[in-house]
Enzyme design. Structure first.
Site, PDB file in Angstrom:
ATOM      1  N   SER A   3      38.263  46.907  47.577  1.00 55.55           N
ATOM      2  CA  SER A   3      39.157  46.172  46.686  1.00 55.55           C
ATOM      3  C   SER A   3      38.852  46.518  45.234  1.00 55.55           C
ATOM      4  CB  SER A   3      39.031  44.668  46.908  1.00 55.55           C
ATOM      5  OG  SER A   3      37.831  44.218  46.306  1.00 55.55           O
ATOM      6  N   LYS A   4      39.678  46.001  44.347  1.00 56.60           N
ATOM      7  CA  LYS A   4      39.580  46.377  42.930  1.00 56.60           C
ATOM      8  C   LYS A   4      38.210  46.086  42.334  1.00 56.60           C
ATOM      9  CE  LYS A   4      44.349  46.583  41.572  1.00 56.60           C
ATOM     10  NZ  LYS A   4      45.412  45.620  41.755  1.00 56.60           N
TER      11      LYS A   4
END
Ligand code: GLU
Length: 489
Positions: A260-261
């Site tokens: 994820s980011k």
């Protein structure tokens, strides 16, 4: 065997994710290897979650990666993607066929009724499957519900389809990557294939499109395995040939959680923005689940395609090692001819006034700063001292610890006096500085590296950086000596 046809079918609910890029690549490779066709289909049936911005991003990212698709509607002489929202007139026909054959039924349940069913299941600690309340409604009952203003959704009848085409409730398929997989379809609830507003749902539209587009192999992430059982039954219920399925392991972050980011970039366009090369990124994602037979990891897409065998894809999850990607990127940067790199790097040098340098000076600057680059964007912080003429920003620590020492001041004083008469070419400066270092070593016992640090610190404001002689020549005698003078107390 019929022509191999594969597809990538992203939903435009975000920018193109590296995971989707890998799925696209494996499909592309599989098509290439088998002289097949690779199709792009935008799955935007869920209008609330999709946006044109994401469609454009997916389109541009696939193009930037070189994952060109082989067909699609004509958009200005290019292939556009197939887009589900533009195909809405196709889907009702097959809904009707499923209704006619008894493989689907109208469901009038309201969201509140369904919610109540779910709560009931939770209370009884049972996994929720739709109770099939509407399966056997009579025509009168339906007419009455319609009269109340209710609009039906259409549900697929799992048990009927399973019974029609299989001996027991177990549905099995032979996955290209994971081998034989099976599931008890009694555990799957009758799912909605068309919403009450007429919009087809993913599991239904995907089958109609894969069938009508003659997709022979569906290669996608393993998060779709549970959907596959539903889809196989729809293929069968409509008398379509069932494609082969291949499910790829997931891509995990180095800490083994979902990528994820917070781990770093995840969208292809973000990687590009940060200075990753699309070729390096593509090479890197190819290695997530696949290994070259000769162990040589740096490979072009064509080389990978020649060596690619879908059965050899690892069925387990892969770890996205950002450090390895960085290393790979640095290897790719090294291979770029300077003329090309000069242009590519301009995007990361907008904070500098490039007109301060002639083309020859700019070229030389890139030649002497390119070696340590792992990201194209690293260039931004590697070159500030080539700009600003007689002024340079000095790191405060360098000021105190290097420039202000007695040794440095001694060196700089002599440098300023002597260098005034030097011919300012790389060849000559090499010679002169060698003699200069030698003089300080012999006369004062200064280590050559300290002598050079004094000059570098004064001229660049740093203690390390690009080749010193080349840097002095790019800056020119006047600027270099002005900086050295300023450093004198
Ligand atoms: N639209 C689906 C997704 O983005 C892909 C479906 C598929 O490949 O079958 O996850």
């Amino acid at each position: 065997m019929s022509e191999v046809r594969v597809r990538i079918a992203p939903s435009p609910s975000g920018n193109l994710h590296v995971g989707t890029a890998r799925t696209a690549l494996f499909n592309y490779l599989f098509a290439k290897k088998n002289n097949g066709k690779f199709v792009l289909r935008i799955e935007d049936t869920d209008a609330e979650r999709t946006s044109q911005e994401y469609v454009d991003n997916i389109f541009d990212s696939l193009k930037a990666l070189g994952l060109n698709w082989d067909e699609g509607p004509d958009v200005g002489g290019n292939y556009g993607p197939y887009t589900q929202s533009e195909r809405f007139d196709i889907y009702p026909k097959y809904i009707q066929e499923l209704l006619d054959k008894g493989f689907a039924y109208e469901c009038f349940c309201t969201p509140e009724e369904l919610e109540a069913e779910k709560e009931e299941a939770t209370r009884n600690k049972k996994p929720y499957v739709y109770t099939r309340k509407c399966e056997n409604l009579t025509e009168e009952e339906k007419a009455k519900l319609r009269a109340e203003g209710r609009k039906p959704a259409i549900r697929f009848n799992i048990a009927k389809a399973q019974k029609a085409f299989h001996e027991s409730s177990i549905l099995e398929f032979d996955d290209l990557v994971k081998g034989k997989l099976h599931m008890d379809t009694d555990l799957i609830g009758d799912f909605v294939i068309m919403k009450s507003n007429g919009a087809p749902t993913y599991n239904y539209a995907v089958v109609i499109d894969d069938a009508l587009m003659h997709i022979t192999h569906v290669i996608r992430g393993e998060d779709h395995i549970s959907n596959t059982y539903k889809q196989i039954l729809i293929f069968e219920a409509l008398g379509f040939e069932v494609p082969r399925f291949g499910h790829l392991g997931m891509i995990l972050a180095p800490d083994r959680s979902k990528l994820s980011k917070r781990h770093g970039a995840t969208a292809v366009s973000d990687f590009v923005e940060q200075g990753y090369l699309t070729d390096a990124l593509l090479n890197f994602v190819a290695l997530l689940g696949w290994a070259p037979s000769d162990g040589e990891e740096i490979k072009t897409v064509d080389e990978i395609a020649a060596d690619f065998r879908i059965g050899e894809i690892s069925s387990s999850n892969s770890i996205f090692e950002y450090d390895k990607l960085k290393w790979m990127n640095s290897q790719y940067i090294k291979k770029i001819p300077t003329e090309e790199l000069k242009e590519m790097l301009k995007k990361y040098l907008t904070k500098y006034d490039l007109t301060e340098l002639t083309d020859a000076q700019y070229t030389r600057m890139i030649e002497i700063t390119r070696e340590p680059l792992t990201l194209l964007s690293d260039i931004t912080d590697a070159v500030p001292y080539f700009f600003g003429g007689k002024n340079v920003e000095i790191d405060p620590e360098v000021q105190t610890n290097t420039i202000e020492t007695e040794l440095s001041q001694d060196v700089l004083k002599t440098f300023v006096e002597q260098a005034e008469t030097w011919e300012w070419t790389e060849e000559n400066l090499h010679e002169k500085l060698e003699a200069f270092r030698g003089y300080f070593k012999e006369q004062k016992g200064y280590k050559p590296k300290f002598t050079m640090w004094a000059i570098r610190a004064a001229v660049t404001g740093r203690t390390c950086g690009a080749d010193m002689v080349a840097t002095l020549v790019i800056l020119g005698k006047e600027n270099s000596l002005a900086r050295a003078k300023k450093a004198l107390k």
